[in-house]
Write an enzyme that holds these catalytic residues in place. Structure first.
Site, mmCIF file in Angstrom:
data_model
loop_
_atom_site.group_PDB
_atom_site.id
_atom_site.type_symbol
_atom_site.label_atom_id
_atom_site.label_comp_id
_atom_site.label_asym_id
_atom_site.label_seq_id
_atom_site.Cartn_x
_atom_site.Cartn_y
_atom_site.Cartn_z
ATOM 1 N N CYS A 199 0.834 -1.205 0.000
ATOM 2 C CA CYS A 199 0.000 0.000 0.000
ATOM 3 C C CYS A 199 0.870 1.256 0.000
ATOM 4 O O CYS A 199 1.021 1.928 1.017
ATOM 5 C CB CYS A 199 -0.958 0.024 1.184
ATOM 6 S SG CYS A 199 -2.237 1.277 0.998
ATOM 7 N N THR A 343 -1.285 -4.310 -2.950
ATOM 8 C CA THR A 343 -2.488 -3.914 -2.222
ATOM 9 C C THR A 343 -3.500 -5.060 -2.211
ATOM 10 O O THR A 343 -3.416 -5.992 -3.014
ATOM 11 C CB THR A 343 -3.164 -2.695 -2.870
ATOM 12 O OG1 THR A 343 -3.714 -3.085 -4.144
ATOM 13 C CG2 THR A 343 -2.190 -1.547 -3.076
ATOM 14 N N CYS A 377 -5.833 2.212 -4.970
ATOM 15 C CA CYS A 377 -5.325 2.841 -3.762
ATOM 16 C C CYS A 377 -6.243 4.003 -3.408
ATOM 17 O O CYS A 377 -6.128 5.084 -3.988
ATOM 18 C CB CYS A 377 -3.896 3.339 -3.978
ATOM 19 S SG CYS A 377 -3.154 4.040 -2.486
#
Length: 448
Positions: A199, A343, A377
């Site tokens: 992330c 992610t 994201c």
């Protein structure tokens, strides 16, 4: 309001998956420790009980039957880590991020509570920490990555002191919130390391939230907010980078590129950074608050492993997720060398493709489904706003909704804070969510 309606209509079909409440352990859940595993061979063996491992074990259960699938995972708890950004900012409680591993392993799938010590793909087997051998027909490696606070001099012992925290660890995420509350004046510093990270937007999300908190509490005039990043750009996708730079400018935030944290002197509240463009040059910063994003790397078991590349990441084809050398080995998530952001959203996109890849391989066919590098994201920029970044391998926007997702929106924040956790627990981990591609296709076809 139009955006709210649009997103709501798109997610109605997901409602049956989003049932609230903690899943109970099924009476048919099989949990064994390494010493008493009842079998030493499985048709599908999954290594790792994180997002990718649980997701693929659920999908493989439907494909080959629960009794033919096992998952190796040592930890008793499973965490939804994306929510830790909000925990560190005081917007969510840490308890909401965890479930027991027993409750998320699919009923009937064998949970072997042990650590993997060695992979031997030439002999189609792995070895556990007690040297027990487990053989397989197909192997899915989903071991995640490893945090390396110890590579920063003065850490992790420096976390015993106040004014310092990190949203990347269960042990330190609440210290971020404490440091934020206790901030009085001076430099509030946020770091990004010179390694791959999971992330990659999270290190700056907490910065924006902290800035908003300082404004809310009247401390902003006394705060000098600094983002020291080892990268040379604020974000890899230009569209979102441009939007973030506008926010940074409007909020008077200082960004220092190519600055890598190498030491924390927590007793003196000093952080030492190396200038990556000037070898040997260092700069010392006093801080009133420090948020550390640690260096990260592959798990130790993957270093120098036959399944890994020279850096230690599982070496898979970027389109099919099949191993480049061993055709019955596959990888998913943070432990792989896929050239995309690490992610949970990326794992969702990968899981649907890997499911199709395995189906083809099991039928003796060549995989045709291709992963395009999709990742997402949600860049939280305030306690009620976020930018929803979605993009592919080529760092081109791959947006789900027919709106400009680079704009800060309340709906994007609610998706991050409220919808995505439900989708994670009740959709992704159960193997029912392979990313937003079907929604994107329906929406964009509807506009034509």
């Amino acid at each position: 309001m139009a955006t709210v309606g649009l997103i709501s209509s798109c997610t109605r079909s997901l409602v049956p998956l989003l049932r609230p409440g903690v899943p109970k352990m099924s009476p048919f859940q099989l949990h064994t420790t390494a010493g008493c595993a009842s079998k030493d061979y499985y048709e599908v063996l999954v290594l790792g009980g994180g997002t990718g491992g649980i997701t693929m074990s659920a999908r493989m259960k439907r494909k080959v039957g629960a009794g033919n699938v096992a998952i190796v995972e040592p930890q008793e708890k499973h965490y939804y880590q994306p929510i830790w950004t909000l925990v560190g900012a005081g917007a969510k409680q840490l308890a909401t991020s965890s479930r027991t591993t027993a409750s998320v392993v699919p009923p009937g799938v064998k949970w072997i509570q042990s650590r993997v010590q060695k992979l031997d793909p030439d002999k189609n087997c792995i070895y556990l920490e007690n040297n027990q051998k487990i053989s397989y027909k197909y192997l899915i490696v989903a071991l995640g990555l490893q945090l390396h606070y110890e590579k920063i001099k003065g850490l992790p012992e420096g976390f015993k002191y106040p004014k310092i925290g990190s949203n990347y660890s269960i042990q330190t995420v609440e210290k971020t919130w404490k440091a934020l509350q206790d901030f009085e004046e001076g430099n509030a510093i946020f770091t990004f390391p010179n390694t791959p990270v999971k992330c990659a937007g999270a290190p700056q999300k907490i910065m924006y939230l902290s800035e908003a908190y300082f404004r809310k509490t009247g401390k902003r005039p006394k705060a000098n907010i600094i983002f020291n990043t080892a990268l040379s750009a604020i974000f890899g996708v230009q569209k979102y980078a441009d939007a973030l730079l506008e926010i940074i400018k409007s909020r008077n935030i200082t960004v220092n590129y190519r600055h890598n944290l190498i030491e924390v002197q927590a007793d003196k509240r000093e952080a030492v950074f190396e200038n990556l463009d000037k070898p040997g040059a260092t700069e010392v910063y006093q801080y009133g608050m420090l948020h550390v994003t640690p260096p990260m790397g592959p798990p130790d078991v993957l270093l120098n492993s036959p399944v890994s590349d020279t850096a230690g990441w599982v070496d898979v084809d970027k389109e099919t997720l099949q191993h480049k050398k061993y055709p019955n080995v596959f990888g998913i998530g943070d432990c792989t060398n896929l050239p995309t952001s690490k992610t949970a959203a990326a794992i969702a996109g990968q899981s649907g493709v890997l499911d199709k890849t395995l189906s083809s391989i099991m039928k003796g066919k060549t995989p045709t489904k291709k992963y395009d590098g999709y990742t997402s994201c949600p860049l939280v920029t305030n306690y009620n706003r976020a930018i929803l970044a979605e993009f592919d391998y080529n760092l081109q926007p791959l947006e789900t909704f027919p709106i400009d997702q680079s704009k800060e929106r309340l709906t994007s924040f609610h998706m991050k804070a409220n919808m995505m956790p439900l989708l994670y627990w009740h959709g992704l981990l159960k193997g029912f969510w392979g990313g937003p591609a079907p929604i994107r296709k329906l929406l964009h076809l509807g506009l034509k």
